[in-house]
Scaffold this active site. Structure first.
Site, PDB file in Angstrom:
ATOM      1  N   TRP A  53      50.120  39.470  35.856  1.00  0.00           N
ATOM      2  CA  TRP A  53      49.496  40.592  36.571  1.00  0.00           C
ATOM      3  C   TRP A  53      50.389  41.817  36.513  1.00  0.00           C
ATOM      4  O   TRP A  53      49.915  42.933  36.348  1.00  0.00           O
ATOM      5  CB  TRP A  53      49.181  40.203  38.011  1.00  0.00           C
ATOM      6  CG  TRP A  53      48.161  39.101  38.100  1.00  0.00           C
ATOM      7  CD1 TRP A  53      48.349  37.850  38.628  1.00  0.00           C
ATOM      8  CD2 TRP A  53      46.801  39.137  37.638  1.00  0.00           C
ATOM      9  NE1 TRP A  53      47.193  37.119  38.514  1.00  0.00           N
ATOM     10  CE2 TRP A  53      46.239  37.869  37.916  1.00  0.00           C
ATOM     11  CE3 TRP A  53      46.020  40.100  37.001  1.00  0.00           C
ATOM     12  CZ2 TRP A  53      44.916  37.560  37.589  1.00  0.00           C
ATOM     13  CZ3 TRP A  53      44.700  39.790  36.677  1.00  0.00           C
ATOM     14  CH2 TRP A  53      44.168  38.528  36.968  1.00  0.00           C
ATOM     15  N   ASP A  77      51.711  45.384  44.339  1.00  0.00           N
ATOM     16  CA  ASP A  77      50.535  44.535  44.263  1.00  0.00           C
ATOM     17  C   ASP A  77      50.851  43.306  45.129  1.00  0.00           C
ATOM     18  O   ASP A  77      51.705  42.499  44.770  1.00  0.00           O
ATOM     19  CB  ASP A  77      50.293  44.136  42.802  1.00  0.00           C
ATOM     20  CG  ASP A  77      49.137  43.156  42.635  1.00  0.00           C
ATOM     21  OD1 ASP A  77      48.536  42.741  43.648  1.00  0.00           O
ATOM     22  OD2 ASP A  77      48.834  42.805  41.473  1.00  0.00           O
ATOM     23  N   LYS A  95      42.251  36.315  47.497  1.00  0.00           N
ATOM     24  CA  LYS A  95      43.333  35.336  47.638  1.00  0.00           C
ATOM     25  C   LYS A  95      43.589  35.039  49.115  1.00  0.00           C
ATOM     26  O   LYS A  95      43.411  33.930  49.571  1.00  0.00           O
ATOM     27  CB  LYS A  95      44.625  35.832  46.993  1.00  0.00           C
ATOM     28  CG  LYS A  95      44.663  36.202  45.505  1.00  0.00           C
ATOM     29  CD  LYS A  95      43.658  35.657  44.622  1.00  0.00           C
ATOM     30  CE  LYS A  95      43.785  35.849  43.124  1.00  0.00           C
ATOM     31  NZ  LYS A  95      44.360  37.019  42.549  1.00  0.00           N
TER      32      LYS A  95
HETATM   33  C1  LIG Z   1      44.235  37.842  41.254  1.00  0.00           C
HETATM   34  C2  LIG Z   1      45.254  38.883  41.075  1.00  0.00           C
HETATM   35  C3  LIG Z   1      44.953  40.135  40.499  1.00  0.00           C
HETATM   36  C4  LIG Z   1      43.594  40.468  39.914  1.00  0.00           C
HETATM   37  O1  LIG Z   1      42.663  40.668  40.873  1.00  0.00           O
HETATM   38  P1  LIG Z   1      41.165  41.149  40.481  1.00  0.00           P
HETATM   39  O2  LIG Z   1      40.568  41.330  41.821  1.00  0.00           O
HETATM   40  O3  LIG Z   1      40.554  40.036  39.689  1.00  0.00           O
HETATM   41  O4  LIG Z   1      41.274  42.399  39.716  1.00  0.00           O
HETATM   42  C5  LIG Z   1      45.952  41.074  40.430  1.00  0.00           C
HETATM   43  N1  LIG Z   1      47.188  40.835  40.884  1.00  0.00           N
HETATM   44  C6  LIG Z   1      47.526  39.642  41.429  1.00  0.00           C
HETATM   45  C7  LIG Z   1      48.914  39.419  41.919  1.00  0.00           C
HETATM   46  C8  LIG Z   1      46.567  38.639  41.545  1.00  0.00           C
HETATM   47  O5  LIG Z   1      46.908  37.451  42.074  1.00  0.00           O
END
Ligand SMILES: *Cc1c(COP(=O)(O)O)cnc(C)c1O
Length: 360
Positions: free
Chosen positions: A101, A169, A193
């Site tokens: 990511w 993030d 998540k």
């Molecule tokens: C799941 C995830 C993403 C992607 O999320 P989307 O909603 O599918 O764009 C980005 N960063 C991290 C750390 C993730 O776990």
């Protein structure tokens, strides 16, 4: 209803009480006689959902509404990979590359400007976090990924980056561990998540930074200021996902806030990591440095792919789902987010112990 033991990495487990509240609101929202999916986002009752979610998020993070704004957007965390540099990358930005990511965030930033990979653990397949990072003092911002969902590493402490704005993030560990959230100028987290369903991303932004530094010449929808100024109601927000996030935030508060949630997460993770430490040649941790072990996504390998297959099949028979590692790395992964109950983790630990005794 019999609930399975849910270890999916995302979309992922939600608190049962939140699902029940959502079910009720899908039938009849706030006793108005319409579904949460059928009401105007301009209605007062929905306004209240958004305002409370914003206030609850800030209160859980120990942030003030004077300093920070909370907005709920579509496009997932992946959209934020682009939106952050679109708004704030003027000269250059530092990116710490700790996984898939983080790499994607860096890739998107590079399309927009000078994004520097200031540190990476790619050489060791992201099995730990980089150390002794030298941040650029003149960067527009630093970007980190606090929890690496695929590799199973997590920043347990918030880095010191001097006077450069820190952004993160936090998709897979938002509100699961105590952090000094006031160190951050921008935080984003995809819903699916630790917060709610897919379809919404929560962004927490320091208003003074936005006012002083954000680029102005951008499409309205891609500008943070548009959404902040409109109280996250510039256009129709993802109403149902926002409702669920709001209920999850209230659930975290009811459970005792971040202190209690983290204590439980530490306990859950320890149940599994203790087994790694007891049988290190059988349960081979995918993370090389113990202090980098994620509390949310626990990753490991077994001695052979056949054993991994067998482990997963037998776990499935006991109603434990989602234990296969990410398709890009293989192996096994147990995602034990906030809402994953202690009983599920205890059952997994028991399965690991029994599987070891039968197959060692
Ligand atoms: C799941 C995830 C993403 C992607 O999320 P989307 O909603 O599918 O764009 C980005 N960063 C991290 C750390 C993730 O776990």
């Amino acid at each position: 209803m019999a609930r399975a033991h849910n270890f999916f990495a995302g979309p992922a487990v939600l608190p049962l009480s939140v699902i029940e509240e959502t079910r009720d609101a899908v039938m009849d929202f706030a006793n108005i006689g319409v579904s949460i999916m059928e009401i105007s986002h301009r209605d007062k009752a929905f306004d209240k959902v958004v305002a409370e979610a914003q206030a609850d998020a800030l209160s859980l993070m120990g942030l003030s509404a004077q300093e920070y704004a909370v907005i709920f957007l579509g496009g997932g965390a992946s959209m934020q990979f682009a939106m952050l540099p679109l708004n704030f990358l003027q000269k250059k930005a530092d990116y710490v590359n700790t996984g898939e990511w983080a790499s994607k965030a860096l890739k998107e930033a590079k399309i927009i400007g000078e994004a520097v990979e200031v540190a990476t653990s790619k050489a060791t397949n992201f099995n730990q976090l980089p150390r002794n990072i030298k941040y650029s003092p003149d960067a527009d911002y630093v970007h980190i990924t606090t929890n690496n969902t695929i590799y199973g590493t997590e920043w347990k402490t918030d880095p010191d980056v001097g006077s450069v704005p820190l952004t993160a993030d936090m998709s897979s560990d938002i509100l699961s561990i105590k952090r000094n959230f006031s160190k951050y100028s921008l935080i984003y987290a995809g819903g699916q998540k630790n917060l709610g369903p897919a379809g919404v991303v929560m962004v927490v932004i320091k208003k003074a930074w936005m006012e002083a530094k954000a680029k102005q010449n951008l499409s309205s929808m891609l500008k943070y200021k548009t959404h902040v100024d409109a109280g996250s109601m510039y256009n129709t927000p993802p109403c149902l996902p926002v409702f669920v996030v709001g209920r999850t935030l209230k659930w975290i508060i009811k459970e005792g806030g971040l202190e209690a949630i983290e204590a439980r997460n530490q306990k859950k993770a320890k149940l599994i990591y203790d087994i790694f430490d007891a049988y290190p040649t059988f349960y081979k941790s995918a993370v090389a440095v113990k202090e980098d072990r994620s509390l949310m996504n626990i990753t490991w390998n077994l001695p052979t792919p056949e054993l991994e297959e067998k482990f997963i099949t037998e776990a499935k028979a006991k109603k434990m789902l989602g234990l296969k590692g990410h398709r890009s790395v293989g192996g096994m992964r147990a995602s034990v987010y906030n809402a994953c109950p202690m009983e599920s983790v205890e059952l997994l630990a028991k399965h690991m112990e029994e599987f070891y005794q039968a197959n060692k």
